[in-house]
Design an enzyme around this catalytic site. Sequence first.
Site, PDB file in Angstrom:
ATOM      1  N   ASN A   1     -56.645 -20.302  65.786  1.00  0.00           N
ATOM      2  CA  ASN A   1     -56.659 -21.657  66.345  1.00  0.00           C
ATOM      3  C   ASN A   1     -56.253 -21.541  67.811  1.00  0.00           C
ATOM      4  O   ASN A   1     -55.807 -20.479  68.255  1.00  0.00           O
ATOM      5  CB  ASN A   1     -55.732 -22.605  65.560  1.00  0.00           C
ATOM      6  CG  ASN A   1     -54.310 -22.118  65.542  1.00  0.00           C
ATOM      7  OD1 ASN A   1     -53.658 -22.055  66.590  1.00  0.00           O
ATOM      8  ND2 ASN A   1     -53.814 -21.738  64.374  1.00  0.00           N
TER       9      ASN A   1
ATOM     10  N   ASP B   1     -61.397  -7.104  52.586  1.00  0.00           N
ATOM     11  CA  ASP B   1     -60.320  -7.708  53.356  1.00  0.00           C
ATOM     12  C   ASP B   1     -60.497  -7.172  54.784  1.00  0.00           C
ATOM     13  O   ASP B   1     -60.450  -5.956  54.999  1.00  0.00           O
ATOM     14  CB  ASP B   1     -58.991  -7.250  52.746  1.00  0.00           C
ATOM     15  CG  ASP B   1     -57.778  -7.741  53.527  1.00  0.00           C
ATOM     16  OD1 ASP B   1     -57.928  -8.203  54.669  1.00  0.00           O
ATOM     17  OD2 ASP B   1     -56.673  -7.622  52.982  1.00  0.00           O
TER      18      ASP B   1
ATOM     19  N   ASP C   1     -56.376 -15.450  59.697  1.00  0.00           N
ATOM     20  CA  ASP C   1     -55.410 -15.386  60.804  1.00  0.00           C
ATOM     21  C   ASP C   1     -54.044 -14.919  60.268  1.00  0.00           C
ATOM     22  O   ASP C   1     -53.435 -13.969  60.797  1.00  0.00           O
ATOM     23  CB  ASP C   1     -55.306 -16.794  61.430  1.00  0.00           C
ATOM     24  CG  ASP C   1     -54.576 -16.822  62.760  1.00  0.00           C
ATOM     25  OD1 ASP C   1     -54.201 -15.752  63.258  1.00  0.00           O
ATOM     26  OD2 ASP C   1     -54.383 -17.935  63.289  1.00  0.00           O
TER      27      ASP C   1
ATOM     28  N   GLY D   1     -63.577 -21.451  56.422  1.00  0.00           N
ATOM     29  CA  GLY D   1     -62.456 -21.711  55.521  1.00  0.00           C
ATOM     30  C   GLY D   1     -61.876 -23.080  55.797  1.00  0.00           C
ATOM     31  O   GLY D   1     -62.549 -24.104  55.596  1.00  0.00           O
ATOM     32  N   VAL D   2     -60.665 -23.103  56.318  1.00  0.00           N
ATOM     33  CA  VAL D   2     -59.955 -24.360  56.623  1.00  0.00           C
ATOM     34  C   VAL D   2     -60.793 -25.279  57.508  1.00  0.00           C
ATOM     35  O   VAL D   2     -60.741 -26.507  57.371  1.00  0.00           O
ATOM     36  CB  VAL D   2     -58.625 -24.041  57.347  1.00  0.00           C
ATOM     37  CG1 VAL D   2     -57.871 -25.305  57.734  1.00  0.00           C
ATOM     38  CG2 VAL D   2     -57.733 -23.177  56.480  1.00  0.00           C
TER      39      VAL D   2
END
Length: 173
Positions: free
Chosen positions: A23, A9, A33, A124-125
């Site tokens: 972002n 982590d 984030d 990721g996203v």
Amino acid sequence: MPISVVTSDLTRLVLDAIVNAANSALLGGGGVDGAIHRAAGPGLLEACKALPQVAPGVRCPTGEARITPGFLLPARYVIHTVGPVWKGGHHGEPELLAQCYRSSVALAVRHEVRSMGFPAISCGVYGYPPEQAARVAIAALRDALTAHAALDVQLCCFDERMAAIWREALNRA
Ligand code: AR6
């Protein structure tokens, strides 16, 4: 070897700086984030809000980086960078991703950071294929580190599957 791959982590790493895959608003979000903001505490959001907007709602354009204190994190600094959203690979994604790594290292060096940890930015996203992201990241870092050989860079993967991809890219580079 100044570049290594760790499975962890990111918020737990005891380093001078950790990099946030943010972002452009820099007001927090999900993924790494969200984890960084939770671990750093509310001071981080306040520090991000205080950064100037370069366009309405934009504190950090894609490929650039900004720095704040780490607040409650073990890391002294958070370097926030904004990776590209994957749109198939022909919309400048590799160059923008390389810029994230270059800008983050440049900012770290300006703040006398000796050790820093990166997440798998955009993986990721934002949907960047990890094998391709790892190749771009490692090439950009190798290049950026030629002038800063003493900087210890840890590529922090959240799970073993991702770490295996990054380790392989590091061994091939
Ligand atoms: N430590 C290390 N890696 C992590 C952690 C963690 N605690 N949590 C997630 N990852 P993502 P992106 C990995 O989605 O693709 C946010 O909402 C994760 O498994 O965090 O650049 C921002 O606000 C993945 O491999 O970042 C933006 O809107 C990697 O970190 C958007 O997501 C990056 O996944 C940015 O998307």
